[in-house]
Design a protein around this motif. Structure first.
Motif, mmCIF file in Angstrom:
data_model
loop_
_atom_site.group_PDB
_atom_site.id
_atom_site.type_symbol
_atom_site.label_atom_id
_atom_site.label_comp_id
_atom_site.label_asym_id
_atom_site.label_seq_id
_atom_site.Cartn_x
_atom_site.Cartn_y
_atom_site.Cartn_z
ATOM 1 N N TRP A 53 -5.768 5.687 -5.781
ATOM 2 C CA TRP A 53 -5.983 4.779 -4.651
ATOM 3 C C TRP A 53 -7.242 5.179 -3.897
ATOM 4 O O TRP A 53 -7.420 6.344 -3.541
ATOM 5 C CB TRP A 53 -4.795 4.831 -3.681
ATOM 6 N N GLY B 123 4.831 9.213 3.660
ATOM 7 C CA GLY B 123 3.650 8.359 3.538
ATOM 8 C C GLY B 123 2.755 8.430 4.761
ATOM 9 O O GLY B 123 1.521 8.421 4.648
ATOM 10 N N THR C 26 -9.568 5.857 -0.851
ATOM 11 C CA THR C 26 -9.155 6.416 0.436
ATOM 12 C C THR C 26 -8.927 5.329 1.485
ATOM 13 O O THR C 26 -7.991 5.423 2.291
ATOM 14 C CB THR C 26 -10.195 7.421 0.944
ATOM 15 N N VAL D 155 -5.519 3.863 1.089
ATOM 16 C CA VAL D 155 -4.452 4.767 1.549
ATOM 17 C C VAL D 155 -4.206 4.581 3.042
ATOM 18 O O VAL D 155 -3.098 4.775 3.541
ATOM 19 C CB VAL D 155 -4.811 6.233 1.227
ATOM 20 N N ILE E 137 0.715 11.519 4.705
ATOM 21 C CA ILE E 137 -0.439 11.378 3.819
ATOM 22 C C ILE E 137 -1.572 10.658 4.549
ATOM 23 O O ILE E 137 -2.743 11.036 4.452
ATOM 24 C CB ILE E 137 -0.056 10.612 2.539
ATOM 25 N N VAL E 138 -1.236 9.609 5.296
ATOM 26 C CA VAL E 138 -2.247 8.883 6.072
ATOM 27 C C VAL E 138 -2.902 9.824 7.081
ATOM 28 O O VAL E 138 -4.131 9.833 7.233
ATOM 29 C CB VAL E 138 -1.625 7.670 6.786
ATOM 30 N N TYR F 174 0.842 -1.189 0.000
ATOM 31 C CA TYR F 174 0.000 0.000 0.000
ATOM 32 C C TYR F 174 0.885 1.250 0.000
ATOM 33 O O TYR F 174 2.087 1.176 0.301
ATOM 34 C CB TYR F 174 -0.926 -0.022 1.213
ATOM 35 N N PRO F 175 0.321 2.409 -0.346
ATOM 36 C CA PRO F 175 1.145 3.612 -0.478
ATOM 37 C C PRO F 175 2.036 3.906 0.726
ATOM 38 O O PRO F 175 3.199 4.273 0.549
ATOM 39 C CB PRO F 175 0.103 4.716 -0.696
ATOM 40 N N VAL G 180 -5.330 12.102 5.261
ATOM 41 C CA VAL G 180 -6.569 11.438 4.860
ATOM 42 C C VAL G 180 -7.470 11.218 6.074
ATOM 43 O O VAL G 180 -8.684 11.455 6.020
ATOM 44 C CB VAL G 180 -6.275 10.110 4.130
ATOM 45 N N LEU H 162 -1.441 8.723 -6.036
ATOM 46 C CA LEU H 162 -0.146 8.445 -5.432
ATOM 47 C C LEU H 162 0.580 7.391 -6.266
ATOM 48 O O LEU H 162 -0.049 6.426 -6.719
ATOM 49 C CB LEU H 162 -0.297 7.918 -3.996
#
Length: 284
Positions: free
Chosen positions: A98, A121, A100, A103, A124-125, A13-14, A128, A93
């Motif tokens: 991706w 990363g 949500t 992510v 980013i989490v 995953y991202p 979100v 990404l």
């Protein structure tokens, strides 16, 4: 899209694969957006939602949003639901779209429990969880507000990982850190600023666990703050925590920045007064 689906199918995953290269990511997103605006189809034509609905990938369905409120150059390209243009359904990404929920997932078994946000990363989490999930999907806002306020790029935060997914977070203001943009005032004590647990994980003691972790992070400070105003749900978290941990009752305060004595109110006193059926004192 195929790339995102392939990564997810292989358990990557991202958050597990993103390099710490915000500028490179921004340039790739800008190039993709420019191609869309020019009428090109860089990749698939549609993105399939978990519901089976398909969203057409076109310039009118995507937009950029700022990851950090104090770093406007760091932006994410997001895909919005055409039926509800304030709901983000996917994030661009690693040259792929991706969902949500993906992510927020991880294939790294070491990501479990509360972990400090450090990598790009993980930022980013956090974004979100805060802006997309908390800000729109699991919190009621005025119709005119599309995004909840992003955190600072230097925000101290921990993400709560559980069974391969990010399910909550909390952020803190460090003692000595600036109170806000354009002010010279600094926090006089560590402050728990925001706390969030996803709806389906509430009622399991996770909020209390985060408050306990916050207190354990600052064992030598005589006073710790929780940002004013404390929500009714957070007040219940504080109440449960202080009843279970009497050693913290004199240390936890509801505070307005920067947290001088005139800006503090005892959370434990408020608990006692409410238990006695007496009106609570005015908050700081």
């Amino acid at each position: 899209m195929e790339a995102g689906a392939a990564w997810g199918a292989t358990g990557v995953y991202p958050v597990d694969a993103l390099e710490d290269d915000p500028e490179g990511h921004r340039e790739a997103a800008l190039a993709y957006y420019a191609a869309l605006r020019g009428g090109a189809r860089p990749g698939a034509d549609v993105f399939s939602l978990p519901t089976g609905e398909q969203v057409k990938l076109e310039a009118s369905s995507v937009c950029f949003c700022t990851v950090h409120r104090d770093e406007p150059q760091h932006q994410l390209l997001v895909l919005v639901n055409p039926q509800d243009t304030k709901s983000v359904v996917a994030v661009y990404l690693k040259d792929s779209w991706w969902a949500t929920e993906d992510v927020l997932r991880t294939s790294n078994p070491a990501r479990e429990g509360l972990m400090k946000v450090q990598s790009f990363g993980e930022r980013i989490v956090l974004f979100v969880l805060n802006v997309v999930i908390f800000g729109r999907l699991e919190r009621s806002l005025d119709d005119d507000a599309m995004f909840f306020l992003p955190h600072s790029g230097k925000e101290q935060a921990k993400i709560l990982w559980r069974d391969g997914a990010a399910v909550g977070f909390y952020t803190t203001k460090a003692k000595g850190s600036l109170c806000g943009d354009g002010t010279g005032s600094c926090y006089l004590l560590p402050v728990l600023d925001t706390v969030f647990v996803r709806r389906r994980h509430r009622g399991q003691g996770l909020g209390v666990a985060m408050l306990r972790d916050f207190c354990e992070t600052f064992p030598d400070d005589e006073a710790l703050g929780v940002s004013w105003p404390i929500s009714p749900a957070m007040y219940q978290v504080c109440r449960k925590f202080l009843l279970a941990h009497p050693e913290e009752q004199a240390r936890l305060w509801e505070v307005e920045p920067p947290g001088a004595w005139g800006q503090r109110g005892s959370i434990w006193l408020k608990v006692q007064l409410q238990q006695a059926g007496l009106p609570a004192p005015e908050s700081a």
